[in-house]
Design a protein around this motif. Structure first.
Motif, PDB file in Angstrom:
ATOM      1  N   LYS A 182       1.883  12.235   1.314  1.00  0.00           N
ATOM      2  CA  LYS A 182       3.259  12.119   1.781  1.00  0.00           C
ATOM      3  C   LYS A 182       3.723  13.474   2.296  1.00  0.00           C
ATOM      4  O   LYS A 182       3.614  14.485   1.595  1.00  0.00           O
ATOM      5  CB  LYS A 182       4.166  11.629   0.656  1.00  0.00           C
ATOM      6  N   TYR A 191       0.850  -1.183   0.000  1.00  0.00           N
ATOM      7  CA  TYR A 191       0.000   0.000   0.000  1.00  0.00           C
ATOM      8  C   TYR A 191       0.894   1.243   0.000  1.00  0.00           C
ATOM      9  O   TYR A 191       1.815   1.360   0.791  1.00  0.00           O
ATOM     10  CB  TYR A 191      -0.890   0.024   1.237  1.00  0.00           C
ATOM     11  N   THR A 192       0.617   2.151  -0.924  1.00  0.00           N
ATOM     12  CA  THR A 192       1.350   3.404  -0.995  1.00  0.00           C
ATOM     13  C   THR A 192       0.475   4.528  -0.467  1.00  0.00           C
ATOM     14  O   THR A 192      -0.671   4.687  -0.896  1.00  0.00           O
ATOM     15  CB  THR A 192       1.758   3.722  -2.447  1.00  0.00           C
TER      16      THR A 192
END
Length: 306
Positions: A10, A5-6
């Motif tokens: 971010k 899972y990304t």
């Protein structure tokens, strides 16, 4: 095949909200430890002297959670651990609809993380954030933390084994690694029905366990000072985003010691600060890995034995 899972969001410098409640006493050390780790901590005091202060504090907490990537509830004795047990004051605050919605948005929509240590773990488990991953009403079969079996506060070093890395908090820890950490609590005994214990082990949600000098989970009071069922010291939510553990560092520790203790949980394992390490087998899971040992195969306890 592993499913990776990304994160959708971010952030180079994640913001960490560390709430301050009447009676908690570890939030400032915790904030400094997060700052040393590269995060941007924010502490907000929940003021409850008047009705207006409570309303303003709820709004301030909601705003802080929505602006943060991490929520960290630290240790202490919120509201003096009264009435009838620990962390109920914290839990009642987080059950406010505004704050509950903000917490669920953090977890469900913004890739957020939550950590609770000591009093914070007690709050997470009363809210349902561990082991269920959401704030929900308590049920009769829900696990909880209660008074140590010896009937008083304990303060000593303990050995805990990392049982899974199926969590962002533990993903760089060594599964099977054993660490010596300080313990200081009066209500740290993890209790749950056997079916709940079995599910936690089956799902890989047991994060850490008390172990003896040979690295074996134990009910021996010398190593499991609160008599936690199945020697459980910490657990995670189903997706690993939420970690609750009872032991970490006492408020009297220096900043450097606090940062090192925190690094054992949240950062890559640092060999120089690990007390001891034992090699054990671990089984591969869909995401990360966890110990395959079940409570039935080792020294344990269950609700039926009380």
């Amino acid at each position: 095949m592993k499913h990776i899972y990304t994160a959708k969001e971010k952030v180079a410098e994640p913001k960490v909200f560390v709430p301050v409640f009447p009676g908690t006493n570890c939030e400032y050390d915790t904030a400094k430890a997060f700052a040393l780790a590269g995060a941007r901590p924010e502490t907000v005091v929940f003021r409850n002297m008047t009705e207006q202060q409570i309303v303003e504090s709820v709004d301030a907490f909601e705003k802080a959670i929505r602006q943060s990537q991490i929520l960290m509830i630290s240790g202490g004795f919120s509201a003096g651990d009264e009435p009838d047990g620990s962390a109920k004051f914290i839990a009642s605050v987080f059950r406010n609809p505004k704050i509950t919605e903000a917490v669920h948005d953090l977890l469900d929509n913004r890739d957020g993380l939550i950590l609770g240590i000591c009093n914070g773990f007690q709050a997470l488990i009363k809210l349902g954030l561990v082991p269920y991953g959401e704030i929900k009403p308590q049920t009769a079969d829900a696990p909880t933390l209660t008074t140590n079996s010896i009937g008083r506060h304990i303060s000593k070093s303990v050995y805990t084994k990392v049982c899974t890395n199926k969590s962002p908090w533990l993903m760089k820890a060594e599964v099977g690694g054993v660490y010596a950490i300080p313990a200081s609590h009066g209500e740290g005994r993890f209790v749950a029905e056997k079916k709940v214990l079995d599910e936690l082990f089956k799902n890989g949600q047991v994060g850490t366990r008390y172990v003896d000098l040979n690295g074996n989970p134990t009910m021996d009071e010398a190593f499991n000072p609160n008599a936690s069922y199945a020697a459980i010291e910490g657990i995670i939510s189903p997706d690993g985003r939420v970690l609750g553990k009872i032991d970490s560092y006492p408020a009297a520790r220096t900043l450097s010691q606090n940062a090192l203790a925190f690094a054992l949980i949240c950062s890559p394992v640092i060999p120089s600060v690990r007390a001891v390490s034992f090699s054990t087998r671990s089984s591969s899971k869909t995401i990360g890995s966890s110990s395959s040992a079940s409570p039935s195969s080792e020294s344990t306890n269950s609700a039926s034995s009380t």
